[in-house]
Scaffold this active site. Structure first.
Site, PDB file in Angstrom:
ATOM      1  N   SER A 104      31.985  50.304  23.858  1.00 46.31           N
ATOM      2  CA  SER A 104      32.188  50.027  22.446  1.00 46.31           C
ATOM      3  C   SER A 104      33.389  50.808  21.910  1.00 46.31           C
ATOM      4  O   SER A 104      34.494  50.654  22.421  1.00 46.31           O
ATOM      5  CB  SER A 104      30.895  50.338  21.684  1.00 46.31           C
ATOM      6  OG  SER A 104      30.855  49.691  20.442  1.00 46.31           O
ATOM      7  N   ASP A 225      27.158  38.594  22.642  1.00 55.64           N
ATOM      8  CA  ASP A 225      27.246  39.886  21.961  1.00 55.64           C
ATOM      9  C   ASP A 225      27.546  39.627  20.490  1.00 55.64           C
ATOM     10  O   ASP A 225      28.624  39.159  20.139  1.00 55.64           O
ATOM     11  CB  ASP A 225      28.350  40.744  22.585  1.00 55.64           C
ATOM     12  CG  ASP A 225      28.442  42.150  22.009  1.00 55.64           C
ATOM     13  OD1 ASP A 225      27.826  42.406  20.956  1.00 55.64           O
ATOM     14  OD2 ASP A 225      29.139  42.990  22.612  1.00 55.64           O
ATOM     15  N   HIS A 254      24.811  44.054  23.116  1.00 56.62           N
ATOM     16  CA  HIS A 254      26.007  44.890  23.145  1.00 56.62           C
ATOM     17  C   HIS A 254      25.921  46.002  24.190  1.00 56.62           C
ATOM     18  O   HIS A 254      26.858  46.779  24.325  1.00 56.62           O
ATOM     19  CB  HIS A 254      26.162  45.489  21.735  1.00 56.62           C
ATOM     20  CG  HIS A 254      27.466  46.151  21.454  1.00 56.62           C
ATOM     21  ND1 HIS A 254      28.681  45.499  21.535  1.00 56.62           N
ATOM     22  CD2 HIS A 254      27.763  47.427  21.072  1.00 56.62           C
ATOM     23  CE1 HIS A 254      29.654  46.341  21.212  1.00 56.62           C
ATOM     24  NE2 HIS A 254      29.130  47.511  20.938  1.00 56.62           N
TER      25      HIS A 254
END
Length: 276
Positions: A104, A225, A254
């Site tokens: 991320s 996602d 995610h």
């Protein structure tokens, strides 16, 4: 370079709870994202440590870091100070030519660090990463301005409820244990850190740095996602200057390292040349 500063001089390794596990000849650094801590890698660590010396750590906003003085929201209002901390940690550990796995927000942090110090990285593995979350006329980030404002407003005004609801949106609902794990991580993060950091992450725009990244990259996304649309991975692949590929893990959410860890390891093994 601005790096971690504390009243009492302590090592970067201690400040970031960094650990080195495994006995391989090569080093792999695992970096978690917003609201997480190093526990998000627990499922894959036993496999990776058979092939690599693996470094895990906690960003100083994490609830796993006990000293709140280590994180200054004003200082960390962009990804660059995080990249400086990563470089300082790797220098302190005498690392070079390492595989960096950034989940991320840490994907972009790794990209920035690799531009500043390409000698530290042999490959970047960018997991569910995005250079920008807000749509523009010619870019699909996944959210409009209003949706991002709503997320930040919920974090500001109703953090306890948000930390319970958000994991159900970003983790595969078929994996309640992983949903619960992320919820616990989020609830440990201090609210006074969560709000400004959310603004930094969700309002970031690092698209311009991609063309400066020369380190080989593997972009890993999931098949569904809600945070990062498919198009973002291919956008990054097109813009990154170094050789890059896109790999898809067939799972929802995610967090492929939590919800599809064996498939995620298969992708890593295929890219890096090891078998689990």
């Amino acid at each position: 370079m601005v790096v971690l500063e504390t009243e009492k001089k302590i090592s970067v390794q201690a400040a970031m709870n960094a650990r080195i596990i495994g006995s391989g000849n090569e080093t792999m650094v695992l970096a978690h994202g917003y609201g997480g801590d190093q526990s998000v890698w627990d499922k894959i660590l036993p496999y990776l440590t058979q092939h690599y010396q693996v470094v895990v750590f906690d960003w100083t906003f994490s609830g796993a870091v006990k000293d709140p003085n280590l994180f200054d929201p004003l200082k960390y209002s962009s990804y660059h100070p995080f990249a400086d901390d990563l470089i300082a940690l790797m220098d302190e550990l005498n690392l070079s030519s390492s595989v960096f796995v950034g989940h991320s927000m840490s994907g972009m942090i790794g990209c920035i660090a690799s531009i500043k110090r390409p000698d530290l990285f042999s490959r970047l593995i960018l997991v569910a990463a995005s250079p920008r979350y807000i749509n523009t006329d010619d870019y699909e980030g996944g959210f409009d301005d209003g949706a991002i404002d709503n997320i930040i407003s919920n974090i500001e005004s109703n953090y306890e409820n948000w930390t319970s609801a958000f994991p159900n949106l970003v983790v595969d609902n078929n994996d309640p244990l992983s949903t619960e794990q992320l919820e616990k991580c989020l609830k440990r993060m201090r609210h006074e850190f969560a709000v400004p950091l959310a603004k930094t992450v969700f309002r970031c725009d690092e698209r311009d740095i991609l063309e400066k990244v020369t380190t080989p990259c593997t972009i890993v996304q999931t098949s569904n996602d809600i945070v990062v649309p498919d198009s973002v991975g291919y956008y990054m692949q097109k813009k990154i200057k170094g050789k890059s590929t896109v790999e898809t893990v067939k799972t929802n959410g995610h967090f492929p390292q939590l919800t599809a860890h064996l498939e995620f390891l298969d992708v890593l093994g295929g890219v890096l040349g090891f078998e689990i």
